[in-house]
Scaffold this motif. Structure first.
Motif, PDB file in Angstrom:
ATOM      1  N   HIS A   1      -4.415  10.269 -14.148  1.00 30.48           N
ATOM      2  CA  HIS A   1      -5.138   9.013 -14.384  1.00 30.48           C
ATOM      3  C   HIS A   1      -4.599   7.900 -13.486  1.00 30.48           C
ATOM      4  N   ASN A   2      -3.291   7.751 -13.451  1.00 28.28           N
ATOM      5  CA  ASN A   2      -2.693   6.691 -12.636  1.00 28.28           C
ATOM      6  C   ASN A   2      -2.930   6.920 -11.156  1.00 28.28           C
TER       7      ASN A   2
ATOM      8  N   GLY B   1      -4.650   4.488  -8.513  1.00 31.14           N
ATOM      9  CA  GLY B   1      -3.860   4.049  -7.366  1.00 31.14           C
ATOM     10  C   GLY B   1      -4.618   4.170  -6.065  1.00 31.14           C
ATOM     11  N   GLU B   2      -5.362   5.248  -5.917  1.00 24.37           N
ATOM     12  CA  GLU B   2      -6.166   5.408  -4.696  1.00 24.37           C
ATOM     13  C   GLU B   2      -7.159   4.265  -4.552  1.00 24.37           C
ATOM     14  N   GLN B   3      -7.695   3.819  -5.685  1.00 26.02           N
ATOM     15  CA  GLN B   3      -8.694   2.753  -5.664  1.00 26.02           C
ATOM     16  C   GLN B   3      -8.089   1.392  -5.328  1.00 26.02           C
TER      17      GLN B   3
ATOM     18  N   ALA C   1       0.841  -1.197   0.000  1.00 28.21           N
ATOM     19  CA  ALA C   1       0.000   0.000   0.000  1.00 28.21           C
ATOM     20  C   ALA C   1       0.875   1.245   0.000  1.00 28.21           C
ATOM     21  N   PHE C   2       0.361   2.290  -0.591  1.00 25.86           N
ATOM     22  CA  PHE C   2       1.119   3.531  -0.730  1.00 25.86           C
ATOM     23  C   PHE C   2       0.219   4.715  -0.403  1.00 25.86           C
ATOM     24  N   PRO C   3       0.737   5.713   0.308  1.00 25.99           N
ATOM     25  CA  PRO C   3      -0.079   6.899   0.591  1.00 25.99           C
ATOM     26  C   PRO C   3      -0.259   7.709  -0.687  1.00 25.99           C
ATOM     27  N   CYS C   4      -1.471   7.809  -1.172  1.00 33.21           N
ATOM     28  CA  CYS C   4      -1.731   8.472  -2.448  1.00 33.21           C
ATOM     29  C   CYS C   4      -1.816   9.986  -2.252  1.00 33.21           C
TER      30      CYS C   4
ATOM     31  N   ASP D   1      -3.039  -4.856 -15.807  1.00 33.50           N
ATOM     32  CA  ASP D   1      -4.424  -5.254 -16.014  1.00 33.50           C
ATOM     33  C   ASP D   1      -5.419  -4.310 -15.344  1.00 33.50           C
ATOM     34  N   LYS D   2      -4.942  -3.423 -14.523  1.00 34.49           N
ATOM     35  CA  LYS D   2      -5.824  -2.485 -13.825  1.00 34.49           C
ATOM     36  C   LYS D   2      -5.999  -1.175 -14.587  1.00 34.49           C
ATOM     37  N   GLY D   3      -5.315  -1.044 -15.707  1.00 31.65           N
ATOM     38  CA  GLY D   3      -5.538   0.134 -16.531  1.00 31.65           C
ATOM     39  C   GLY D   3      -4.546   1.261 -16.361  1.00 31.65           C
TER      40      GLY D   3
END
Length: 874
Positions: A420-421, A425-427, A224-227, A383-385
């Protein structure tokens, strides 16, 4: 004091593995844990740090992390880097077991030292990072033994999280380093009540389960990463100047270990290809001393390509302060680099990486990235776009270089790509991902005496929730006194409510501190998803309680409830008593409407009352099947079938989750030998809005879908008080009442009288069942079920709705006899079978079974499903 001790098998002062330990440990630290970390210097032989004392490693870590290590390993005779290397090469790789006596001796010695350390500092939790990578089987085996001894000694539950980053099939596969599948000389995973395994993604979990099918508790905990976008601030504004990077130059960042597998040569060649058209620089953040030979090779390559002045080897940077909580200590951090970078690079080897943390860090920080097409890139990111230039060749090609140059030169494209990324990433891997899983697994304690978790899915239920919570809070014991609130808890699962549901629940919990109320969130819409999440939350926590907890030796139950239905005062105590007394896997409640709500609507009430009478009769005979409005399942039975299954169907061209998860869950539990008990004294009052607001659909047998699709629909009226006393609606006409009853009985009979027999034909040999059906019908049904099973070649009726076709066929073939038995048992007003479908009415009697088969198997039209009504609400 709570104490977390962790060990990294990476044997470096800072790495992706160490950073991930710090991220996870921070959740424990924030809840009052003292945190210790062993960097693993005395574990891996290839890092040249065996027995090296710690020096300034602490400056790379948060001040709340205390550096630790297994004590006195250098005093174990024969234990050193050369032995570790020999064991890896001879025992693990080649299968030569001559060193095993030495391995056993040293394993025992390491185990003793581990136990001494854990006792001295009072360990209550352990976090192992990368321990399954079999670089040092002596430490792995010692850890497993210490966990078993220490857990039993202190009566601990699942106090160990064992997290893998580079399993042997992901790190350097195919070179024989760890032997050949199934890796016979690698320490197998320990299936222990003290251990919970964590994989980085679903693919790793699948591979782990295939390798270790005996291990049940394997969860997915992604990195996990702090977005939060990295920005240039007064504190880091001089980063470029400090490293000789011109303000106007395009900067590519690479955070990595400087070893051959990371393929930094690709970055240097990329810079050389870009250099003729732009001022571009590469900053490599990593330890140049880890592999001096590789560092010399890279600097020579840069010199040979004429780009030495464009390559900055900046040494280690402290981890992202937003991720780990490291306070700036005068040195530069990864986040400072990201704030100044135009692109982040990850041109790694194909088969060396399992997650690709630098990619995740770039996404979270709002910086575009470029990457190689490493083996798991698609699994984790592609695969997540996420959008990025992807190198699919060994070295940068002109096409790839052109794509990177375009991204560097187009500020608008770069900003749009980053945005976009970042949003994706938050999701997919925001910090809440890890926090929610850790809360579910270890950080939300369960009461030592808790026997039942009541799972309550909610979506915009603010109007009904107070009455429902009051009915749960006011539970009575069998003698009429208040049920001990320490025996049960409420798990309220919010399913994206937009009203005051969550605030109301939290306020209720604060006002009633003697009853544990937990609020968890399920983002995927659907009651099935919410029920599954709530039950997993409770089940996982119940397995983590110490063995010394008063309730640990007793059966634990997950109880389903609905937010629009009230429960009777002795609902839980009666259910608990019946489950304990019967030993059943599932307890099925009694469901009822209050007759006074239907005053003035005698035809409607007659249809409802007859259905409830038939249900009670069938439930008493066969135990019934669970309904989400109220049932209990023993936790081990829940775990054996993998919890509530989410099944999807198409509705108007989009996938929706199937509504009958509760029913199908009961079928799966039963098929694995779990018995069911009907508990008529455990009563749930059904909210009449389920009928009132869907009356037209009830009459037509489409209350929950049609054409074989059963979907959730909002049956709440615009205004409904918490007691369900909505304004009376019309009664049915005689014709409508007949249709409503016919759909109700057609929905009831295949599922409640025939399905139990399909699941267990031996029931037809038991006295109560034979008494109900009569000997002649019981024997005929038994013969016919055997014929249908043989004809259909079905040996398992548990897949969702595999049971529908045979149930429908048995209904048509035995309808007259079945209704006769229903009239005898439940009353003459049950009547006779509804008319056959028109297509069957004129079929010659001698071919009736044949065409019933065609009709019930006709999955193109769904007419058979519509004939039987897709789930009545009575």
């Amino acid at each position: 004091m709570a104490m977390l001790w962790g060990v990294s098998f990476d044997a470096t002062p800072i790495s992706g593995v160490v950073v991930e330990f710090v991220k996870i440990a921070r959740h424990f630290h924030d809840r009052g844990y003292e945190v210790h970390l062993d960097l693993g210097y005395d574990i891996k032989a290839d890092k040249n740090r065996f027995f090296r004392p710690y020096h300034d490693e602490a400056r790379l870590l948060p001040p709340w992390v205390r550096l630790s290590r297994i004590p006195a390993l250098d005093s174990i005779d024969g234990y050193d880097a050369s032995l570790v290397t020999a064991v890896l090469q001879e025992v693990v790789e080649k299968g030569d077991l001559r060193l095993m006596p030495e391995v056993e001796r040293i394993t025992d010695a390491i185990c003793e030292r581990l136990l001494t350390l854990w006792e001295e500092i009072g360990v209550t939790r352990v976090l192992v990072e990368n321990g399954t990578l079999p670089e040092n089987i002596m430490v792995t085996r010692a850890l497993q033994r210490a966990i078993t001894v220490y857990g039993a000694r202190h009566g601990l539950g699942r106090f160990v999280l064992w997290r893998d980053h580079d399993l042997m099939w992901q790190s350097e596969p195919g070179n024989g380093k760890y032997g050949s599948p199934p890796y016979p000389h690698v320490p197998p995973l320990l299936d222990s009540g003290h251990l919970r395994y964590l994989a980085l993604h679903e693919r790793a979990r699948e591979l782990t389960q295939a390798w270790a099918p005996h291990v049940r508790h394997i969860d997915v905990l992604p990195n996990a990463f702090p977005c939060r976008v990295a920005e240039v601030t007064p504190a880091n504004a001089s980063f470029r100047a400090a490293h000789g990077i011109p303000a106007g130059a395009r900067l590519i960042a690479r955070t990595t270990r400087i070893i051959p597998q990371k393929r930094i040569d690709r970055d240097i060649r990329l810079v050389a290809a870009l250099a003729p058209t732009m001022d571009v620089r590469l900053f490599v953040a990593g330890d140049t001393g880890e592999n001096p030979g590789e560092y010399r090779r890279l600097t020579a390559l840069a010199a040979g390509l004429g780009v030495s002045e464009r390559i900055v080897f900046g040494g280690w940077l402290t981890p992202d302060t937003e991720a780990t909580g490291v306070a700036p200590g005068g040195g530069w951090s990864v986040r400072d680099l990201l704030a100044h970078a135009d692109l982040v690079s990850f041109l790694t080897s194909y088969d060396y990486e399992s997650y690709g943390n630098p990619v995740g860090e770039a996404i979270a920080a709002g910086v575009p990235y470029l990457t190689s097409d490493y083996e798991l890139y698609s699994t984790v990111y592609g695969d997540k776009g996420f959008r990025a230039p992807v190198l699919r060749d060994d070295l940068p090609t002109p096409t790839f270089v052109s794509e990177v140059a375009h991204l560097l030169n187009d500020d608008t494209l770069r900003a749009a790509t980053a945005e976009h990324n970042h949003r994706l990433g938050e999701q997919h891997f925001g910090r809440t991902t890890a926090a929610e899983l850790l809360d579910r697994l270890v950080l939300t304690p369960m009461g030592a005496r808790t026997r039942l978790s009541v799972v309550l899915p909610v979506y915009n239920e603010a109007a009904n929730l107070p009455a429902v919570l009051d009915s749960l809070y006011g539970q009575r014991d069998l003698d009429g006194g208040r049920l001990d609130p320490e025996l049960y808890e409420i798990v309220l699962v919010d399913n994206n409510s937009t009203d005051d549901t969550v605030a109301l629940a939290k306020r209720y919990a604060a006002e009633h501190p003697d009853l544990a109320v937990h609020v968890v969130h399920e983002p995927e819409q659907g009651v099935s998803c919410a029920r599954r999440t709530g039950m997993l939350f409770a089940a996982e926590r119940s397995t983590g309680r110490p063995a010394t907890a008063p309730a640990a030796g007793e059966r634990f139950y997950l109880v389903s409830a609905d937010a629009d239905c009230k429960v009777d005062p002795r609902w839980l105590s009666t259910l608990l008593s019946a489950m304990d007394g019967s030993g059943a896997a599932i307890g099925v409640c009694d469901y009822y409407y209050r007759e006074e709500h239907f005053a003035g609507r005698p035809r409607l009430w007659d249809a409802i009352e007859r259905t409830l009478r038939c249900r009670a009769m069938a439930f008493s005979l066969f135990g019934g099947f669970p309904d989400g409005k109220g049932f209990a399942v023993e936790r081990e039975a829940h775990d054996r079938v993998g919890g509530i299954e989410i099944f999807y169907q198409l509705e108007h061209g989009r996938f929706v989750n199937h509504l009958s998860d509760d029913w199908d869950f009961g079928i799966k539990v039963s098929a694995l030998g779990g018995s069911r008990v009907y508990v008529p004294g455990s009563r749930v009052e059904i909210n009449p809005r389920r009928v009132d607001h869907a009356l037209d659909e009830v009459i037509e047998g489409k209350a929950y879908g049609s054409h074989g699709t059963i979907v959730i629909r909002d049956i709440r009226p615009e205004a409904d008080d918490c007691g369900g006393e909505a304004a009376p609606v019309r009664d049915l006409t005689e014709e409508e009442a007949l249709r409503a009853w016919q759909f109700s009985i057609k929905d009831f009979l295949p599922k409640n009288l025939l399905l139990p027999l399909l699941l267990d034909p031996e029931l037809l040999a038991t006295a109560p069942v034979r008494e109900f059906f009569g000997d002649e019908l019981a024997d005929a049904l038994r013969r016919r079920i055997a014929e249908i099973v043989d004809e259909m070649r079905i040996v398992d009726f548990t897949p969702i709705h595999a049971y529908k076709t045979p149930s429908f066929r048995l209904y048509f073939e035995f309808a007259d006899e079945l209704f006769a038995r229903l009239r005898a048992a439940a009353g003459d007003d049950i009547g006779f079978p509804p008319p056959l479908p028109d297509c069957l009415a004129d079929i010659p009697r001698e071919r009736f079974r044949e065409f019933v088969h065609y009709y019930c198997e006709d999955r193109e039209s769904g007419e058979a499903h519509d004939y039987f009504g897709n789930g009545g609400v009575f």
